[in-house]
Design a protein around this motif. Structure first.
Motif, PDB file in Angstrom:
ATOM      1  N   VAL A 151       0.841  -1.189   0.000  1.00  0.00           N
ATOM      2  CA  VAL A 151       0.000   0.000   0.000  1.00  0.00           C
ATOM      3  C   VAL A 151       0.881   1.245   0.000  1.00  0.00           C
ATOM      4  CG1 VAL A 151      -1.788   1.272   1.232  1.00  0.00           C
ATOM      5  CG2 VAL A 151      -1.755  -1.224   1.302  1.00  0.00           C
ATOM      6  N   GLY A 152       0.564   2.150  -0.871  1.00  0.00           N
ATOM      7  CA  GLY A 152       1.299   3.402  -0.907  1.00  0.00           C
ATOM      8  C   GLY A 152       2.477   3.372  -1.872  1.00  0.00           C
ATOM      9  N   ASP A 153       3.276   4.346  -1.750  1.00  0.00           N
ATOM     10  CA  ASP A 153       4.423   4.493  -2.631  1.00  0.00           C
ATOM     11  C   ASP A 153       5.701   3.991  -1.960  1.00  0.00           C
ATOM     12  OD1 ASP A 153       6.441   5.246  -4.287  1.00  0.00           O
ATOM     13  OD2 ASP A 153       5.598   7.209  -4.750  1.00  0.00           O
ATOM     14  N   PRO A 154       6.289   3.004  -2.563  1.00  0.00           N
ATOM     15  CA  PRO A 154       7.498   2.394  -2.003  1.00  0.00           C
ATOM     16  C   PRO A 154       8.633   3.392  -1.844  1.00  0.00           C
ATOM     17  CG  PRO A 154       6.620   1.081  -3.784  1.00  0.00           C
ATOM     18  CD  PRO A 154       5.843   2.354  -3.785  1.00  0.00           C
ATOM     19  N   ALA A 155       8.554   4.477  -2.599  1.00  0.00           N
ATOM     20  CA  ALA A 155       9.634   5.460  -2.569  1.00  0.00           C
ATOM     21  C   ALA A 155       9.462   6.454  -1.426  1.00  0.00           C
ATOM     22  CB  ALA A 155       9.695   6.201  -3.898  1.00  0.00           C
ATOM     23  N   THR A 156       8.393   6.311  -0.734  1.00  0.00           N
ATOM     24  CA  THR A 156       8.171   7.270   0.354  1.00  0.00           C
ATOM     25  C   THR A 156       7.950   6.544   1.662  1.00  0.00           C
ATOM     26  OG1 THR A 156       5.767   7.315   0.177  1.00  0.00           O
ATOM     27  CG2 THR A 156       6.996   8.722  -1.335  1.00  0.00           C
TER      28      THR A 156
END
Length: 192
Positions: A151-156
DNA sequence: CCCTGATTCGC
DNA sequence: GCGAATCAGG
Protein backbone atom coordinates in the motif's frame (compact mmCIF):
# COMPACT_ATOMS: atom_id res chain seq x y z
CA UNK A 1 -25.66 -30.85 26.59
CA UNK A 2 -27.38 -33.57 24.69
CA UNK A 3 -28.81 -33.83 21.25
CA UNK A 4 -32.39 -32.92 21.80
CA UNK A 5 -34.80 -32.84 18.92
CA UNK A 6 -34.56 -29.12 18.66
CA UNK A 7 -30.83 -29.09 18.68
CA UNK A 8 -30.69 -31.78 16.06
CA UNK A 9 -33.05 -29.80 13.94
CA UNK A 10 -30.98 -26.71 14.23
CA UNK A 11 -28.02 -28.78 13.28
CA UNK A 12 -29.75 -30.19 10.24
CA UNK A 13 -31.00 -26.82 9.19
CA UNK A 14 -27.72 -25.05 9.48
CA UNK A 15 -25.76 -27.86 7.95
CA UNK A 16 -28.17 -27.86 5.09
CA UNK A 17 -27.58 -24.18 4.67
CA UNK A 18 -23.94 -24.84 4.29
CA UNK A 19 -22.93 -23.48 7.62
CA UNK A 20 -19.66 -24.75 8.93
CA UNK A 21 -19.49 -27.12 11.81
CA UNK A 22 -17.87 -24.56 14.02
CA UNK A 23 -20.55 -22.04 13.29
CA UNK A 24 -23.19 -24.56 14.13
CA UNK A 25 -21.40 -25.49 17.29
CA UNK A 26 -21.20 -21.88 18.30
CA UNK A 27 -24.87 -21.41 17.61
CA UNK A 28 -25.89 -24.44 19.59
CA UNK A 29 -23.53 -23.84 22.39
CA UNK A 30 -22.24 -26.45 24.74
CA UNK A 31 -20.75 -28.45 21.96
CA UNK A 32 -17.61 -28.33 19.93
CA UNK A 33 -17.40 -28.46 16.20
CA UNK A 34 -16.13 -31.97 16.59
CA UNK A 35 -19.33 -32.91 18.31
CA UNK A 36 -21.27 -31.35 15.50
CA UNK A 37 -19.31 -33.14 12.86
CA UNK A 38 -19.62 -36.39 14.70
CA UNK A 39 -23.34 -35.95 14.95
CA UNK A 40 -23.61 -35.00 11.34
CA UNK A 41 -21.94 -38.23 10.39
CA UNK A 42 -24.05 -40.32 12.66
CA UNK A 43 -27.10 -38.72 11.18
CA UNK A 44 -25.81 -39.79 7.84
CA UNK A 45 -25.97 -36.38 6.27
CA UNK A 46 -22.30 -35.91 5.89
CA UNK A 47 -21.59 -35.10 2.31
CA UNK A 48 -23.30 -31.95 1.28
CA UNK A 49 -22.27 -32.52 -2.28
CA UNK A 50 -19.78 -34.33 -4.37
CA UNK A 51 -16.99 -31.88 -4.20
CA UNK A 52 -15.85 -32.68 -0.73
CA UNK A 53 -12.16 -32.23 -0.35
CA UNK A 54 -11.34 -35.24 1.64
CA UNK A 55 -13.97 -37.85 1.68
CA UNK A 56 -12.21 -41.06 1.00
CA UNK A 57 -8.81 -42.10 2.05
CA UNK A 58 -9.30 -45.06 4.29
CA UNK A 59 -5.74 -46.26 4.22
CA UNK A 60 -2.45 -44.73 5.11
CA UNK A 61 -2.65 -46.11 8.59
CA UNK A 62 -4.59 -47.46 11.49
CA UNK A 63 -6.77 -49.64 9.40
CA UNK A 64 -5.16 -52.93 8.51
CA UNK A 65 -8.49 -54.18 7.33
CA UNK A 66 -7.48 -54.13 3.75
CA UNK A 67 -10.31 -55.61 1.87
CA UNK A 68 -9.25 -56.99 -1.48
CA UNK A 69 -12.37 -55.47 -2.88
CA UNK A 70 -11.79 -52.14 -4.43
CA UNK A 71 -15.35 -51.20 -3.84
CA UNK A 72 -16.80 -52.13 -0.52
CA UNK A 73 -19.81 -49.99 -0.97
CA UNK A 74 -22.60 -51.34 1.11
CA UNK A 75 -25.45 -49.10 0.29
CA UNK A 76 -27.70 -48.55 3.26
CA UNK A 77 -30.77 -50.58 2.60
CA UNK A 78 -34.06 -49.07 3.51
CA UNK A 79 -35.16 -51.53 6.08
CA UNK A 80 -38.28 -53.03 4.69
CA UNK A 81 -40.22 -54.96 7.26
CA UNK A 82 -41.56 -57.90 5.36
CA UNK A 83 -40.21 -59.13 2.14
CA UNK A 84 -42.70 -57.06 0.36
CA UNK A 85 -42.19 -56.98 -3.36
CA UNK A 86 -42.50 -53.26 -3.40
CA UNK A 87 -40.22 -52.03 -6.07
CA UNK A 88 -38.35 -48.95 -5.13
CA UNK A 89 -39.28 -46.26 -7.58
CA UNK A 90 -35.93 -44.70 -8.18
CA UNK A 91 -34.05 -44.62 -5.01
CA UNK A 92 -30.97 -45.51 -6.93
CA UNK A 93 -28.24 -43.05 -6.47
CA UNK A 94 -25.68 -43.57 -9.08
CA UNK A 95 -22.22 -42.31 -8.34
CA UNK A 96 -22.28 -40.70 -11.71
CA UNK A 97 -24.48 -37.89 -12.91
CA UNK A 98 -24.13 -35.23 -10.36
CA UNK A 99 -25.92 -32.06 -11.03
CA UNK A 100 -24.51 -29.29 -8.97
CA UNK A 101 -27.00 -28.19 -6.49
CA UNK A 102 -26.43 -24.64 -5.58
CA UNK A 103 -27.88 -23.94 -2.23
CA UNK A 104 -28.55 -20.30 -1.78
CA UNK A 105 -29.52 -19.50 1.73
CA UNK A 106 -32.16 -16.85 2.02
CA UNK A 107 -29.87 -14.53 3.81
CA UNK A 108 -27.12 -14.48 1.28
CA UNK A 109 -27.65 -12.06 -1.54
CA UNK A 110 -24.56 -12.61 -3.55
CA UNK A 111 -25.07 -14.16 -6.91
CA UNK A 112 -21.66 -14.24 -8.47
CA UNK A 113 -22.38 -13.19 -11.97
CA UNK A 114 -19.32 -13.90 -14.02
CA UNK A 115 -20.57 -12.02 -16.99
CA UNK A 116 -18.91 -8.82 -18.06
CA UNK A 117 -16.67 -8.99 -15.11
CA UNK A 118 -14.86 -5.97 -14.03
CA UNK A 119 -13.31 -5.88 -10.69
CA UNK A 120 -16.37 -5.78 -8.60
CA UNK A 121 -16.98 -2.43 -6.97
CA UNK A 122 -17.66 -4.48 -3.93
CA UNK A 123 -14.15 -5.75 -3.87
CA UNK A 124 -12.68 -2.35 -4.43
CA UNK A 125 -14.72 -0.86 -1.68
CA UNK A 126 -13.65 -3.63 0.55
CA UNK A 127 -10.04 -3.01 -0.19
CA UNK A 128 -10.51 0.58 0.72
CA UNK A 129 -11.89 -0.38 4.03
CA UNK A 130 -9.23 -2.88 4.62
CA UNK A 131 -6.52 -0.39 3.99
CA UNK A 132 -7.91 1.69 6.75
CA UNK A 133 -7.53 -1.01 9.28
CA UNK A 134 -4.50 -2.60 7.79
CA UNK A 135 -1.73 -3.30 10.17
CA UNK A 136 0.75 -1.35 8.15
CA UNK A 137 3.51 -3.76 8.63
CA UNK A 138 6.95 -3.48 7.14
CA UNK A 139 8.64 -5.78 4.74
CA UNK A 140 10.48 -7.55 7.47
CA UNK A 141 7.33 -8.18 9.34
CA UNK A 142 5.78 -10.11 6.56
CA UNK A 143 5.16 -13.70 7.40
CA UNK A 144 3.52 -16.63 5.78
CA UNK A 145 0.21 -15.60 7.11
CA UNK A 146 0.23 -11.88 6.64
CA UNK A 147 -1.28 -10.19 3.65
CA UNK A 148 1.51 -9.08 1.38
CA UNK A 149 -0.47 -6.46 -0.42
CA UNK A 150 1.60 -3.31 -0.80
CA UNK A 151 0.00 0.00 0.00
CA UNK A 152 1.30 3.40 -0.91
CA UNK A 153 4.42 4.49 -2.63
CA UNK A 154 7.50 2.39 -2.00
CA UNK A 155 9.63 5.46 -2.57
CA UNK A 156 8.17 7.27 0.35
CA UNK A 157 7.43 6.73 3.96
CA UNK A 158 3.91 6.24 2.91
CA UNK A 159 4.42 2.62 2.27
CA UNK A 160 3.44 -0.47 4.09
CA UNK A 161 2.02 -3.90 3.66
CA UNK A 162 -1.51 -4.77 4.50
CA UNK A 163 -0.50 -7.36 7.02
CA UNK A 164 -3.95 -8.63 7.74
CA UNK A 165 -4.26 -12.34 8.24
CA UNK A 166 -4.52 -14.35 5.10
CA UNK A 167 -7.04 -17.08 4.90
CA UNK A 168 -5.51 -20.13 3.39
CA UNK A 169 -2.38 -20.46 1.43
CA UNK A 170 -3.08 -17.24 -0.35
CA UNK A 171 -0.57 -14.42 -0.27
CA UNK A 172 -3.19 -11.83 0.45
CA UNK A 173 -6.06 -11.28 2.77
CA UNK A 174 -9.52 -12.01 1.56
CA UNK A 175 -10.15 -8.50 0.32
CA UNK A 176 -6.94 -8.24 -1.59
CA UNK A 177 -7.29 -11.60 -3.14
CA UNK A 178 -10.41 -10.19 -4.66
CA UNK A 179 -8.53 -7.57 -6.60
CA UNK A 180 -5.28 -9.43 -7.02
CA UNK A 181 -6.81 -12.05 -9.17
CA UNK A 182 -8.51 -10.14 -11.86
CA UNK A 183 -11.05 -11.90 -13.95
CA UNK A 184 -8.69 -11.31 -16.86
CA UNK A 185 -11.51 -10.10 -18.97
CA UNK A 186 -11.14 -6.76 -17.32
CA UNK A 187 -7.48 -6.46 -17.99
CA UNK A 188 -7.90 -7.81 -21.43
CA UNK A 189 -9.36 -4.79 -23.15
CA UNK A 190 -7.32 -2.57 -20.99
CA UNK A 191 -4.65 -2.67 -23.64
CA UNK A 192 -2.95 0.67 -23.61
C1' DC B 1 -1.46 -20.02 12.06
C1' DC B 2 -6.00 -19.70 10.69
C1' DC B 3 -9.63 -22.53 9.07
C1' DT B 4 -12.43 -26.73 7.06
C1' DG B 5 -14.53 -31.58 7.41
C1' DA B 6 -13.37 -36.87 8.20
C1' DT B 7 -12.19 -40.60 10.96
C1' DT B 8 -11.07 -43.27 14.89
C1' DC B 9 -11.89 -45.18 19.19
C1' DG B 10 -12.38 -45.01 24.30
C1' DC B 11 -16.05 -43.92 26.88
C1' DG C 1 -24.46 -42.53 20.79
C1' DC C 2 -21.06 -39.32 21.93
C1' DG C 3 -17.07 -36.35 21.02
C1' DA C 4 -11.88 -35.45 21.87
C1' DA C 5 -8.02 -36.48 19.49
C1' DT C 6 -6.25 -37.00 15.44
C1' DC C 7 -5.84 -36.73 10.59
C1' DA C 8 -5.91 -34.44 6.00
C1' DG C 9 -6.36 -30.52 3.41
C1' DG C 10 -7.03 -25.22 1.96
Amino acid sequence: MSWTDERVETLKKMWGEGQSASQIAKELGGVTRNAVIGKVHRLGLSNRNSGATAAAKPEAKAKPAAAPKPEPKPRPMPKTEAARPVPEPSTEVKPVAHVRKQIIPAGQPLPPQPSANEISPEALAKVNEVEKKSKKISLMELTERTCKWPVGDPATEDFWFCGLPVQAGKPYCEAHVGVAFQPMSARRDRRR
